[in-house]
Design an enzyme around this catalytic site. Sequence first.
Site, PDB file in Angstrom:
ATOM      1  CE1 TYR A  55       2.208   2.563   4.810  1.00 18.15           C
ATOM      2  CE2 TYR A  55       0.568   0.550   5.201  1.00 18.15           C
ATOM      3  CZ  TYR A  55       1.241   1.597   5.816  1.00 18.15           C
ATOM      4  OH  TYR A  55       1.440   1.685   7.272  1.00 18.15           O
ATOM      5  CD  GLU A  56       2.485   7.045  -2.383  1.00 17.83           C
ATOM      6  OE1 GLU A  56       1.449   7.817  -2.481  1.00 17.83           O
ATOM      7  OE2 GLU A  56       3.799   7.283  -2.304  1.00 17.83           O
ATOM      8  CB  SER A  57       4.146   0.532  -2.101  1.00 21.48           C
ATOM      9  OG  SER A  57       3.727   0.032  -1.112  1.00 21.48           O
ATOM     10  N   GLY A  58       0.849  -0.110  -3.299  1.00 20.95           N
ATOM     11  CA  GLY A  58       0.101  -1.152  -3.802  1.00 20.95           C
ATOM     12  C   GLY A  58      -0.427  -2.323  -2.885  1.00 20.95           C
TER      13      GLY A  58
END
Lengths: 255, 276
Positions: A55-58
């Site tokens: 997920y692009e949140s890391g």
Amino acid sequence: MNAPAGADWTADEMMTVAAARALRPGAACFVGIGLPSTAANLARRTHAPDLWLIYESGALGAKPDRLPLSIGDGILADTADTVVSVPEIFNYWLQPGRIDVGFLGAAQIDRYANINTTVIGPYGEPEVRLPGAGGAPEIAASCREVIVIVRQNRRTFTESVDFVTSVGFGRGPGDRERLGLRGGGPVRVITDLGVLEPDPDTRELTLTSVHPGVDPEQARERTGWELKLAPDLARTQAPTPAELAALRALLQTQR
Amino acid sequence: MATILPLDEAVRRLVHDGDTVALEGFTHLIPMAAGHELIRQRLRGLTLVRMTPDLVYDQMIGAGLADRLVFSWGGNPGVGSLHRFRDAVQNGWPGPLAIEEHSHAGMANRYVAGASGVPFAVLRGYRGTDLVGQTATIKPITCPFTGEELTAVPALNPDVAIVHAQRADRAGNVQLWGILGVQKEAVLAARRSLATVEEIVDELAPVPGAVLLPARVVTAVAEVPGGASPSYAQGYYDRDNDAYQAWDAIGRDRAAFTDWLRREVHGRAGVSGGAA
């Protein structure tokens, strides 16, 4: 609803199941929220338990036991193999081509699978201002392959997009190479009516499969360009009882 | 060295009309209470910088604090649009809002450049997109070693960075964990910084994967329990997804929003903790 009469599933369920099936076991998959996240988590609960969700949140290797509402819900960090910063996810993971599959949605998509999520109408005087780019341009550029999930209608499948937020095949063959985009680009557009794939020669999105109960003419009517049909047009396999049960159980977890 | 201050005092000292202000926190640890304090202090003419404007900037834009927004994704995550942001861009309400629009990768790299003390960052990004033609801070650059065409974006160095964290010690060292976002880079890139925290403790016990912002790079710390709500603070409280969904109806309507602002922000002067 485009499900055939008497079917015990909806067109949206068919779309999500078709998207989940497109994910190979073990693939590293960059997941956006909404339909992509639902499809990826369905794949993890069916044929691909070892799918590596990013997920692009890391969150790398997230294994949520319920569907997150946002890409940054706590359940993603809690279940991840590791959590990295936002610069790291984009610079160390996405940019060098370490991600196999990127999943994107679209407000508009054209025949070369260029995607608009920025604005309807002129940029300076928008009719509808949309959220914008987020991670999408670089997902489209750098993932080994891109899968788009979007409901099919003339408002969305347009002859040209009002704004190119994320590049598919630009204006045709050779454009990705000319632009230095290192990922392979879109391989599949999965809709509530069927599946479109880029023609190997022209790169134009072509209908390659229709879902059960869908007439190919319906797909053409709901496309803003002269949609071509693949000569070996396939019929998507209907959702299996196991797929439907897994999907419905997954959606139950959202609340 | 960081000074521990009440939130209102910290905002008064650090943030001034016309400043470039970055509130960061990627879905997690969004400094909502600090945003509300900026609204209460009726700051004006701000350039607001943030990757994901989220509810906090929707509220600040609707309250008329911003002349300009630098961002990469302006939506309500998992819900839809930010209607105050949309109203400002489409209709100039409550005033015109200039936008400088990037991708996440571009914004993250702009902060990295700012934190690193270099004037720009290089990335593979934006090529072929219409962002190149609309955003002046996206330029092509040729690699001096390989001749390859890449993209340059300028450093972001905000006047003030505001973040929320789980805790700080009494010396002002700040500790945060869970989804890390771009807070470390934003604080290191900024001239001044404010961290609101869930609690101030005597000693910061190590937490796996945590980021520590040393007191020497933090200007002020304010203890604001619940200061990230309705976003969340890992280990303290969960994301209030219902509040994010409820915001859609409030944000859609100017009157409902104005009423919300009066009740939940201006009506809560001196109340620490997250409203909404």
